[in-house]
Design an enzyme around this catalytic site. Structure first.
Site, PDB file in Angstrom:
ATOM      1  N   CYS A   1      -1.241  -8.444  -3.015  1.00 21.54           N
ATOM      2  CA  CYS A   1      -1.287  -6.986  -3.134  1.00 21.54           C
ATOM      3  C   CYS A   1      -2.540  -6.653  -3.943  1.00 21.54           C
ATOM      4  O   CYS A   1      -3.517  -7.387  -3.879  1.00 21.54           O
ATOM      5  CB  CYS A   1       0.005  -6.413  -3.742  1.00 21.54           C
ATOM      6  SG  CYS A   1       0.305  -6.809  -5.475  1.00 21.54           S
TER       7      CYS A   1
ATOM      8  N   ARG B   1       4.462  -5.579  -6.366  1.00 22.05           N
ATOM      9  CA  ARG B   1       4.915  -5.992  -5.035  1.00 22.05           C
ATOM     10  C   ARG B   1       4.798  -7.478  -4.745  1.00 22.05           C
ATOM     11  O   ARG B   1       5.772  -8.104  -4.309  1.00 22.05           O
ATOM     12  CB  ARG B   1       4.162  -5.203  -3.956  1.00 22.05           C
ATOM     13  CG  ARG B   1       4.471  -3.719  -4.003  1.00 22.05           C
ATOM     14  CD  ARG B   1       3.570  -2.951  -3.073  1.00 22.05           C
ATOM     15  NE  ARG B   1       2.198  -2.921  -3.602  1.00 22.05           N
ATOM     16  CZ  ARG B   1       1.168  -2.358  -2.975  1.00 22.05           C
ATOM     17  NH1 ARG B   1       1.346  -1.821  -1.780  1.00 22.05           N
ATOM     18  NH2 ARG B   1      -0.029  -2.341  -3.521  1.00 22.05           N
TER      19      ARG B   1
ATOM     20  N   ASP C   1       2.890   1.020  -2.862  1.00 22.02           N
ATOM     21  CA  ASP C   1       2.756   0.602  -4.255  1.00 22.02           C
ATOM     22  C   ASP C   1       3.605   1.489  -5.166  1.00 22.02           C
ATOM     23  O   ASP C   1       3.372   2.693  -5.253  1.00 22.02           O
ATOM     24  CB  ASP C   1       1.281   0.686  -4.667  1.00 22.02           C
ATOM     25  CG  ASP C   1       0.998   0.007  -5.996  1.00 22.02           C
ATOM     26  OD1 ASP C   1       1.950  -0.471  -6.649  1.00 22.02           O
ATOM     27  OD2 ASP C   1      -0.185  -0.062  -6.362  1.00 22.02           O
TER      28      ASP C   1
END
Length: 145
Positions: A9, A15, A114
């Site tokens: 990410c 994440r 996000d």
């Protein structure tokens, strides 16, 4: 048999660590790591990512952020990103990654948004999408074994 998977990410504190640990909990014998395109090295996972993961039986407290590099890209046999933009950026920075970079939500055509600095509900939403993607990839990987 697949030996190394890298999850990517941006910051490697929300994440990708949640996805890394979710994959680890389902795939024995495969080395799974995570990294961020613009990670600040050594940072712990976000407290809300830790909390939401713990609610699902995953302890991500040992995680420390690290930045994607050529060695990580070279070692990985499969690289899973959270968004299509991450996939494109990774392939731009590391042309050797072509052919082994996919979105976690590839099969169902979704990005994992996000949740950083957003309400905890966003972490729950993102975690739910991560688990959906992890479930699909886990069955694909096990089918190849």
């Amino acid at each position: 048999m697949m030996n190394k998977i890298l999850v990517v990410c941006v910051g490697n504190i929300c994440r990708s660590p949640m996805a890394e640990y979710a994959l680890r909990s389902r795939l024995d014998g495969i080395a799974i790591a995570s990294a961020g395109l613009d990670a600040l090295e050594g940072y712990a996972a976000d407290p809300d990512a830790i909390r939401v993961s713990a609610e699902h039986g995953l302890d991500i407290t040992p995680h420390r952020a690290r930045r994607v590099n050529q060695a990580l890209v070279n070692e990985a046999e499969l690289i899973l990103t959270m968004e299509v933009t991450h996939m494109r950026e990774l392939m731009r920075r590391y042309p050797t990654s072509h052919g082994k970079v996919f979105r976690l939500g590839e099969a169902e055509d979704f990005d994992v948004p996000d949740p950083y600095r957003k309400p905890i509900e966003r972490f729950h939403d993102s975690f739910g999408l991560i688990v959906r993607g992890v479930d699909v990839w886990t069955s694909r990987i096990k089918a190849l074994a």
